[in-house]
Write an enzyme that holds these catalytic residues in place. Structure first.
Site, PDB file in Angstrom:
ATOM      1  N   CYS A 117       0.937  -1.069  -0.016  1.00 47.28           N
ATOM      2  CA  CYS A 117      -0.074   0.027   0.059  1.00 47.28           C
ATOM      3  C   CYS A 117       0.848   1.313  -0.080  1.00 47.28           C
ATOM      4  O   CYS A 117       0.444   2.314  -0.208  1.00 47.28           O
ATOM      5  CB  CYS A 117      -0.961   0.127   1.365  1.00 47.28           C
ATOM      6  SG  CYS A 117      -1.792  -1.441   1.352  1.00 47.28           S
ATOM      7  N   HIS A 174      -3.345   6.714   2.107  1.00 47.46           N
ATOM      8  CA  HIS A 174      -3.562   5.231   1.576  1.00 47.46           C
ATOM      9  C   HIS A 174      -4.995   4.874   2.306  1.00 47.46           C
ATOM     10  O   HIS A 174      -5.466   5.350   3.467  1.00 47.46           O
ATOM     11  CB  HIS A 174      -2.676   4.429   2.126  1.00 47.46           C
ATOM     12  CG  HIS A 174      -3.315   3.021   1.920  1.00 47.46           C
ATOM     13  ND1 HIS A 174      -3.735   2.563   0.905  1.00 47.46           N
ATOM     14  CD2 HIS A 174      -3.481   2.117   3.044  1.00 47.46           C
ATOM     15  CE1 HIS A 174      -4.146   1.084   1.029  1.00 47.46           C
ATOM     16  NE2 HIS A 174      -3.904   0.992   2.203  1.00 47.46           N
ATOM     17  N   ASN A 232     -10.210  -0.967  -0.215  1.00 47.54           N
ATOM     18  CA  ASN A 232      -8.623  -0.642  -0.292  1.00 47.54           C
ATOM     19  C   ASN A 232      -8.119  -1.527  -1.362  1.00 47.54           C
ATOM     20  O   ASN A 232      -8.155  -2.468  -1.435  1.00 47.54           O
ATOM     21  CB  ASN A 232      -8.336  -1.535   1.189  1.00 47.54           C
ATOM     22  CG  ASN A 232      -6.919  -1.436   1.445  1.00 47.54           C
ATOM     23  OD1 ASN A 232      -6.078  -1.119   0.375  1.00 47.54           O
ATOM     24  ND2 ASN A 232      -6.398  -1.481   2.508  1.00 47.54           N
TER      25      ASN A 232
HETATM   26  N1  COA Z   1     -17.859  -9.070  10.118  1.00 48.72           N
HETATM   27  C1  COA Z   1     -18.503  -8.970  11.083  1.00 48.72           C
HETATM   28  N2  COA Z   1     -17.916  -9.049  12.331  1.00 48.72           N
HETATM   29  C2  COA Z   1     -16.523  -9.287  12.534  1.00 48.72           C
HETATM   30  C3  COA Z   1     -15.950  -9.436  11.208  1.00 48.72           C
HETATM   31  C4  COA Z   1     -16.463  -9.393  10.059  1.00 48.72           C
HETATM   32  N3  COA Z   1     -16.206  -9.358   8.984  1.00 48.72           N
HETATM   33  N4  COA Z   1     -14.867  -9.360  11.591  1.00 48.72           N
HETATM   34  C5  COA Z   1     -14.588  -9.598  12.997  1.00 48.72           C
HETATM   35  N5  COA Z   1     -15.789  -9.456  13.350  1.00 48.72           N
HETATM   36  C6  COA Z   1     -16.188  -9.494  14.773  1.00 48.72           C
HETATM   37  C7  COA Z   1     -15.340 -10.221  15.833  1.00 48.72           C
HETATM   38  O1  COA Z   1     -15.522 -11.586  15.632  1.00 48.72           O
HETATM   39  C8  COA Z   1     -15.421  -9.399  16.869  1.00 48.72           C
HETATM   40  O2  COA Z   1     -16.459  -9.972  17.585  1.00 48.72           O
HETATM   41  P1  COA Z   1     -16.322 -10.237  19.314  1.00 48.72           P
HETATM   42  O3  COA Z   1     -16.310  -8.776  19.621  1.00 48.72           O
HETATM   43  O4  COA Z   1     -17.820 -10.806  19.610  1.00 48.72           O
HETATM   44  O5  COA Z   1     -15.324 -11.027  19.627  1.00 48.72           O
HETATM   45  C9  COA Z   1     -15.470  -8.126  16.607  1.00 48.72           C
HETATM   46  O6  COA Z   1     -16.070  -8.325  15.280  1.00 48.72           O
HETATM   47  C10 COA Z   1     -14.235  -7.173  16.625  1.00 48.72           C
HETATM   48  O7  COA Z   1     -13.044  -7.982  15.864  1.00 48.72           O
HETATM   49  P2  COA Z   1     -11.823  -7.426  15.507  1.00 48.72           P
HETATM   50  O8  COA Z   1     -10.872  -8.056  14.753  1.00 48.72           O
HETATM   51  O9  COA Z   1     -11.331  -6.596  16.679  1.00 48.72           O
HETATM   52  O10 COA Z   1     -12.656  -5.959  14.587  1.00 48.72           O
HETATM   53  P3  COA Z   1     -11.831  -4.730  14.273  1.00 48.72           P
HETATM   54  O11 COA Z   1     -12.694  -3.851  14.923  1.00 48.72           O
HETATM   55  O12 COA Z   1     -10.402  -4.697  14.433  1.00 48.72           O
HETATM   56  O13 COA Z   1     -12.229  -4.509  12.793  1.00 48.72           O
HETATM   57  C11 COA Z   1     -10.838  -4.424  10.796  1.00 48.72           C
HETATM   58  C12 COA Z   1     -11.565  -5.347  11.667  1.00 48.72           C
HETATM   59  C13 COA Z   1     -10.261  -5.456   9.857  1.00 48.72           C
HETATM   60  C14 COA Z   1     -11.797  -3.538   9.934  1.00 48.72           C
HETATM   61  C15 COA Z   1      -9.992  -3.472  11.276  1.00 48.72           C
HETATM   62  O14 COA Z   1      -8.843  -4.224  12.290  1.00 48.72           O
HETATM   63  C16 COA Z   1      -9.009  -2.728  10.483  1.00 48.72           C
HETATM   64  O15 COA Z   1      -9.633  -1.988   9.556  1.00 48.72           O
HETATM   65  N6  COA Z   1      -7.636  -2.876  10.573  1.00 48.72           N
HETATM   66  C17 COA Z   1      -6.822  -2.307   9.581  1.00 48.72           C
HETATM   67  C18 COA Z   1      -7.025  -2.833   8.137  1.00 48.72           C
HETATM   68  C19 COA Z   1      -5.989  -2.192   7.157  1.00 48.72           C
HETATM   69  O16 COA Z   1      -6.005  -1.094   7.354  1.00 48.72           O
HETATM   70  N7  COA Z   1      -5.503  -3.031   6.629  1.00 48.72           N
HETATM   71  C20 COA Z   1      -4.832  -2.388   5.509  1.00 48.72           C
HETATM   72  C21 COA Z   1      -3.429  -2.112   5.788  1.00 48.72           C
HETATM   73  S1  COA Z   1      -2.655  -1.544   4.518  1.00 48.72           S
END
Ligand code: COA
Length: 333
Positions: free
Chosen positions: A122, A258, A289
């Site tokens: 990215c 990004h 993304n």
């Molecule tokens: N749909 C629904 N629920 C989901 C899910 C999905 N796709 N993925 C995770 N969950 C749930 C989990 O099971 C968890 O449930 P719980 O609280 O009951 O245990 C809850 O949502 C939180 O999970 P978590 O992994 O902590 O989610 P998050 O808030 O961190 O969001 C992302 C996930 C991927 C959106 C976030 O971490 C993110 O954007 N990270 C950076 C990604 C990024 O920028 N990537 C590119 C880098 S270049």
């Protein structure tokens, strides 16, 4: 001892034009939610994404790169024969060899250009822009076509909960050329390979060949850790970039980070205390993304909407798998 000829050194480079390509097919959150036990509401709230684009069957990384590159060349008025280098930033060109850039250069009529791909995920577009600027200022190149392009459809598992809703397909390009003043400020870049496993493939090609575990190697991500890293580090990198360029947030016309997650963008905007007048790239809402393509796609969309006056300053910052980052302030074309 004979001395070697040296090439002339130029004062600066600048972005002359931009171009972009978005595939026609729109994929909604409802389209992806079923296979990952998710919902439109959750995806919007946690990522800011409403829809993303997907390539048609048979549409390739090189097709998208050519489409975006052709628009940037046409808008610049520069003949393709004058381009010295085509840099294609991508991590989704599905051939180990050859690289995408030679084919892209050929199809664009850039018959005198060198061509190479750059894999910095990215941060790939900002890495390539930094290289283009250095090449032009050193005299190694006259005009450089920088393209960020990704087709994540080929490398995302539709059942992977952490990534299936995030990534999309698309391409963005910038033609960079010589300037009598600095139009691309100093590039601040870096890498932290200790964190290489935070965003990586599910298997290497060699592991897959010996013992296929998945249908196909696909991108996996430790979302929470990446999120925390980005929110804590990106504002610091951005501030150092502004300082290196000798400007402040008040001098900016635009901030185009990004497009990783809308919440990351919001957190960085807050941390930088960006003034109201600064236009912020929020292309992720309708594009998802697109890794190396996300910054030039967002930049081109804002330019098409007439939101970026020519001559204003835009802070760009790319960050992602590696972990890697690169950032610079540019003068808008
Ligand atoms: N749909 C629904 N629920 C989901 C899910 C999905 N796709 N993925 C995770 N969950 C749930 C989990 O099971 C968890 O449930 P719980 O609280 O009951 O245990 C809850 O949502 C939180 O999970 P978590 O992994 O902590 O989610 P998050 O808030 O961190 O969001 C992302 C996930 C991927 C959106 C976030 O971490 C993110 O954007 N990270 C950076 C990604 C990024 O920028 N990537 C590119 C880098 S270049």
């Amino acid at each position: 001892m004979p001395t070697l000829n040296s090439v002339p050194v130029r004062v600066g480079s600048r972005v002359l034009s931009t171009g972009s390509y978005r595939p026609d097919q729109i994929v909604t959150n409802d389209d992806v939610a079923g296979l990952i036990d998710s919902s439109d509401e959750w995806i919007r709230e946690r990522s800011g994404i409403v829809e993303r684009r997907r390539c048609a069957p048979g549409e390739s990384v090189t097709d998208m790169a050519v489409a975006a590159g052709a628009k940037a060349i046409a808008k610049s008025g520069i003949a393709p024969e004058l381009i010295s280098m085509v840099l294609v930033a991508t991590v989704t060109h599905p051939y180990q060899t050859p690289a995408a850039a030679p084919e892209v250069a050929f199809r664009l009529g850039a018959i005198n250009a060198a061509g190479a791909d750059l894999g910095a995920a990215c941060a790939g577009f900002c890495y390539s822009l930094g290289l283009a600027d250095s090449m032009i200022r050193s005299g190694a190149a006259e005009y450089v076509l920088v393209i960020g392009v990704e087709k994540f459809t080929d490398f995302v598992s539709p059942t992977d909960r952490g990534t299936a809703f995030i990534f999309g397909d698309g391409a963005g390009a910038a033609l960079v050329g010589p300037s009598d003043h600095t139009g691309v400020g100093p590039t601040l870049w870096g890498a932290d390979g200790e964190q290489k496993d935070l965003i990586t493939m599910s298997q290497s090609w060699s592991e897959y060949r010996l013992e296929p575990r998945d249908e196909f190697p696909y991108v996996q991500m430790s979302g929470q850790q990446v999120f925390r890293w980005a929110v804590s580090e990106v504002p610091k990198i951005a501030m150092r970039t502004l300082e290196a360029s000798g400007v402040t947030v008040n001098d900016l016309t635009a901030f185009i980070p990004h497009q990783a997650n809308m919440r990351i963008t919001d957190a960085v905007v807050r941390a930088l205390k960006l003034p109201e007048h600064v236009v912020v790239g929020r292309d992720i809402e309708t594009t998802g993304n697109t890794s190396a393509a996300s910054i030039p796609l967002a930049l081109d969309r804002l330019r098409q909407a007439d939101q970026l006056p020519s001559g204003g300053l835009a802070l760009l910052i790319g960050f992602g798998a590696g972990l890697v980052y690169a950032s610079q302030v540019i003068e808008l074309p």
